[in-house]
Design a protein around this motif. Structure first.
Motif, PDB file in Angstrom:
ATOM      1  N   GLN A 197      36.848  57.169  73.961  1.00  0.00           N
ATOM      2  CA  GLN A 197      36.582  58.135  72.895  1.00  0.00           C
ATOM      3  C   GLN A 197      37.169  59.502  73.267  1.00  0.00           C
ATOM      4  O   GLN A 197      37.685  60.214  72.413  1.00  0.00           O
ATOM      5  CB  GLN A 197      35.087  58.240  72.609  1.00  0.00           C
ATOM      6  N   VAL A 198      37.107  59.849  74.548  1.00  0.00           N
ATOM      7  CA  VAL A 198      37.716  61.098  75.015  1.00  0.00           C
ATOM      8  C   VAL A 198      39.219  61.075  74.738  1.00  0.00           C
ATOM      9  O   VAL A 198      39.789  62.065  74.289  1.00  0.00           O
ATOM     10  CB  VAL A 198      37.426  61.337  76.513  1.00  0.00           C
ATOM     11  N   VAL A 199      39.848  59.926  74.972  1.00  0.00           N
ATOM     12  CA  VAL A 199      41.285  59.785  74.692  1.00  0.00           C
ATOM     13  C   VAL A 199      41.551  60.074  73.216  1.00  0.00           C
ATOM     14  O   VAL A 199      42.471  60.832  72.878  1.00  0.00           O
ATOM     15  CB  VAL A 199      41.786  58.370  75.057  1.00  0.00           C
ATOM     16  N   ARG A 200      40.751  59.493  72.335  1.00  0.00           N
ATOM     17  CA  ARG A 200      40.951  59.687  70.897  1.00  0.00           C
ATOM     18  C   ARG A 200      40.731  61.149  70.491  1.00  0.00           C
ATOM     19  O   ARG A 200      41.489  61.705  69.694  1.00  0.00           O
ATOM     20  CB  ARG A 200      40.029  58.763  70.099  1.00  0.00           C
ATOM     21  N   ILE A 201      39.701  61.754  71.044  1.00  0.00           N
ATOM     22  CA  ILE A 201      39.427  63.166  70.734  1.00  0.00           C
ATOM     23  C   ILE A 201      40.578  64.038  71.221  1.00  0.00           C
ATOM     24  O   ILE A 201      41.065  64.914  70.493  1.00  0.00           O
ATOM     25  CB  ILE A 201      38.088  63.619  71.354  1.00  0.00           C
ATOM     26  N   LEU A 202      41.023  63.798  72.435  1.00  0.00           N
ATOM     27  CA  LEU A 202      42.119  64.581  73.005  1.00  0.00           C
ATOM     28  C   LEU A 202      43.376  64.437  72.145  1.00  0.00           C
ATOM     29  O   LEU A 202      44.040  65.427  71.830  1.00  0.00           O
ATOM     30  CB  LEU A 202      42.394  64.125  74.439  1.00  0.00           C
ATOM     31  N   HIS A 203      43.671  63.225  71.732  1.00  0.00           N
ATOM     32  CA  HIS A 203      44.853  62.969  70.918  1.00  0.00           C
ATOM     33  C   HIS A 203      44.766  63.665  69.554  1.00  0.00           C
ATOM     34  O   HIS A 203      45.740  64.250  69.089  1.00  0.00           O
ATOM     35  CB  HIS A 203      45.040  61.459  70.732  1.00  0.00           C
ATOM     36  N   SER A 204      43.607  63.611  68.931  1.00  0.00           N
ATOM     37  CA  SER A 204      43.486  64.139  67.573  1.00  0.00           C
ATOM     38  C   SER A 204      43.143  65.633  67.509  1.00  0.00           C
ATOM     39  O   SER A 204      43.360  66.260  66.478  1.00  0.00           O
ATOM     40  CB  SER A 204      42.438  63.345  66.787  1.00  0.00           C
ATOM     41  N   MET A 205      42.632  66.218  68.567  1.00  0.00           N
ATOM     42  CA  MET A 205      42.164  67.605  68.509  1.00  0.00           C
ATOM     43  C   MET A 205      42.940  68.586  69.384  1.00  0.00           C
ATOM     44  O   MET A 205      42.693  69.785  69.324  1.00  0.00           O
ATOM     45  CB  MET A 205      40.685  67.669  68.933  1.00  0.00           C
TER      46      MET A 205
END
Length: 109
Positions: free
Chosen positions: A38-46
């Motif tokens: 989830q951290v990966v997804r947040i980092l990618h999108s934000m």
């Protein structure tokens, strides 16, 4: 925005130059130790929206997780420019790992 997402953004924003954090470490400090993906997804999108220092986040082995050779080379270049030490293709986590203090957290973004 969920409290977890807000906390992840706060943590990543606080990683100082010359230091790194791991995806799992960020998830743990944000309150959900098993949420590294989830951290990966947040980092990618934000990253762009919040001007996050995305290049200061690596995997648990100290490796750059980006598969694209050009992008991973750019991440390594940025880290080396900040003084992050490498041993082969891995960041020397014993030297460069950032351990945030509780008082450092809690900024509003």
């Amino acid at each position: 925005m969920s409290p977890f997402t807000k906390r992840v953004i706060e943590l990543i924003a606080q990683i100082p130059p010359g230091k790194v954090m791991t995806y799992g470490q960020i998830a743990k400090f944000a309150g959900s130790p098993r949420a590294a993906r989830q951290v990966v997804r947040i980092l990618h999108s934000m990253s762009s929206k919040y001007s996050l220092p995305w290049h200061r986040v690596v995997n648990a082995q100290g490796e750059i997780a980006i598969r694209d050779e050009e992008a991973s080379g750019y991440q390594r270049f940025m880290l080396e420019e900040e003084g992050v030490s490498f041993s082969g293709h891995k960041v020397k986590l014993s030297v460069s790992l950032f351990e945030p203090e509780e008082w450092e957290m809690g900024k509003d973004y």
